[in-house]
Design an enzyme around this catalytic site. Structure first.
Site, mmCIF file in Angstrom:
data_model
loop_
_atom_site.group_PDB
_atom_site.id
_atom_site.type_symbol
_atom_site.label_atom_id
_atom_site.label_comp_id
_atom_site.label_asym_id
_atom_site.label_seq_id
_atom_site.Cartn_x
_atom_site.Cartn_y
_atom_site.Cartn_z
ATOM 1 C CG HIS A 141 21.018 21.687 98.413
ATOM 2 N ND1 HIS A 141 20.412 22.575 97.555
ATOM 3 C CD2 HIS A 141 20.884 20.459 97.840
ATOM 4 C CE1 HIS A 141 19.940 21.920 96.513
ATOM 5 N NE2 HIS A 141 20.202 20.640 96.656
ATOM 6 C CB SER A 156 17.560 20.022 94.579
ATOM 7 O OG SER A 156 18.917 19.968 94.233
ATOM 8 C CG ASP A 216 21.501 25.522 98.766
ATOM 9 O OD1 ASP A 216 22.379 24.864 98.168
ATOM 10 O OD2 ASP A 216 20.306 25.567 98.407
#
Length: 417
Positions: A387, A203, A357
């Site tokens: 995610h 991320s 995501d």
């Protein structure tokens, strides 16, 4: 890690009379907010064990609500509660893994290595944790680091960079870069093979890994990075209306609005212009045209548009807004915008994306850029992933099989270098 109760007792703002600020109207507003947030959440039918994901959503909404209440009564900030929950309880040391606290320059790190002597210098992985640049910590990613170290045999160096909004951009990037440079200058001290050093992140950590990799790509005074591992990375802030943003806008663990929220907290320390950035008013038309060759829904393969996509026309450009957030176009914040001369020098890459995501298309666009510039790419796509699924590995019974599968692919890639 201290308990929530003990944290609150030592909070400097703790003040019982402030409970009077909790009016009935405020409580009702909170309840309605909870109902709205839960109703707007979308659990994709393709996710394995959707009930578990709903439970996670409920916990996150409860955490957010608790934070609002505590902030309202001036007990502590909502961000403090979020950080406490996101970091979680630090796990016990993993069998077969030795770990120690250290510093690379001024940056705190935690080292993980498999116990026992190694016949040869070890590979190494510099890991930058996710959390939107504002949450998570060395503790939150300890399970992942332990697993990678044990299964791959690599020395894992988890980097504790400074968090926003207290430390805005480029603080996190600078910490990760400085730690990486210091490590590369002292590899002999750690018994590391200079030909097998990799940067890795998930991320926001994937964003930092990509930025560090680009910065180090042209350096001749340091050992060259062997690879970069980018796990559902966020790589651009030009277009928040790509297909993945539209399709997964309400899918946990990262909603579309939250992606912009984190970016603005990192860049300017507040989110006052969130809606305008969502609609694209922060990008001049000429700049949008300039970067269209790299950031455009037209580049996304058609199979990733079948769940629905409507072309979006950006709202009217606002020069004042651009001046306020113009650093969003810097490659050290948006690695997807780096010039080809930089991209061509990048090391072998592993990119993991998840179907459900909002950041999926960032990974797909970067994959194409790397391949177009001759960089070898290993791409792994979790068709039932969302995610944050990797960071849930072995966390309080909330793991998902596909998350473990993705983590194993990362280990397999490291072992093959």
């Amino acid at each position: 890690m201290p308990s929530l109760y003990s944290l609150l007792l030592v909070a400097p703002e703790f003040n019982r009379p402030n409970l009077k600020k909790m009016s009935v109207g405020y409580v009702i507003a909170i309840i309605r907010t909870i109902q709205t947030e839960y109703a707007n959440c979308s659990i994709p039918p393709g996710v394995n064990n959707p009930g578990k994901l709903r439970l996670i959503v409920a916990v996150l909404i409860f955490t957010s609500t608790l934070g609002r209440i505590f902030e309202k009564i001036e007990l502590c900030s909502s961000l403090a509660i979020k950080r406490l929950v996101f970091s979680g309880r630090r796990p016990a040391p993993a069998p077969g893994v030795r770990q120690e606290e250290a510093r690379l320059g001024r940056v705190p790190v935690r080292l993980y290595r498999a116990r026992g002597p190694s016949a040869h210098p070890r590979p190494a992985v510099l890991l930058f944790h996710g959390g939107g640049w504002i949450c998570c910590s060395l503790d939150s990613h300890e399970r992942i680091c332990q697993y990678i170290a044990k299964e791959s045999g690599a020395l894992v160096v988890s980097v504790g960079y400074r968090l926003a909004p207290e430390h805005k951009y480029p603080a996190a990037y600078e910490d990760c870069l400085n730690a990486s440079q210091h490590f590369l200058q002292h590899l002999q001290h750690y018994g590391v093979d200079p030909a097998r050093v990799t940067v890795c992140g998930d991320s926001a950590g994937g964003n930092l890994a990509a930025a560090v990799s680009q910065t180090l790509a042209g350096r001749s005074d340091l050992p060259r990075l062997r690879a970069q591992i980018l796990i559902y990375p966020g790589l651009q802030a030009l277009d928040f209306n790509l297909p993945s943003y539209q399709q997964n806008r309400g899918v946990p663990l990262l909603f579309r609005e939250r992606a912009v929220y984190y970016s603005l907290q990192y860049v300017q320390g507040d989110t006052s212009n969130l809606e305008e950035v969502l609609e694209g008013s922060h990008i001049p038309p000429d700049m949008r045209l300039q970067y269209q060759k790299w950031v455009s829904p037209d580049i996304i393969p058609e199979e990733f548009k079948v769940r629905g996509y409507k072309p979006h026309k950006p709202s009217e450009f606002k020069p004042g807004l651009f001046e306020k957030v113009k650093r969003l176009r810097e490659p050290t914040l948006c690695p997807l915008l780096a010039e080809d001369t930089i991209i061509q020098q990048l090391p072998e890459s592993f990119i993991l994306t998840c179907e459900y995501d909002v950041l999926r298309d960032d990974g797909l666009l970067y994959k194409k850029r790397l391949e177009d510039n001759g960089v070898p790419v290993t791409w792994y796509h979790l068709e039932d992933g969302f995610h944050g699924i990797i960071s849930l590995y072995d966390y309080c019974g909330l793991s998902f099989p596909s998350g473990k599968r993705g983590l194993d692919r990362v280990v397999e890639f490291i072992k093959g270098l």
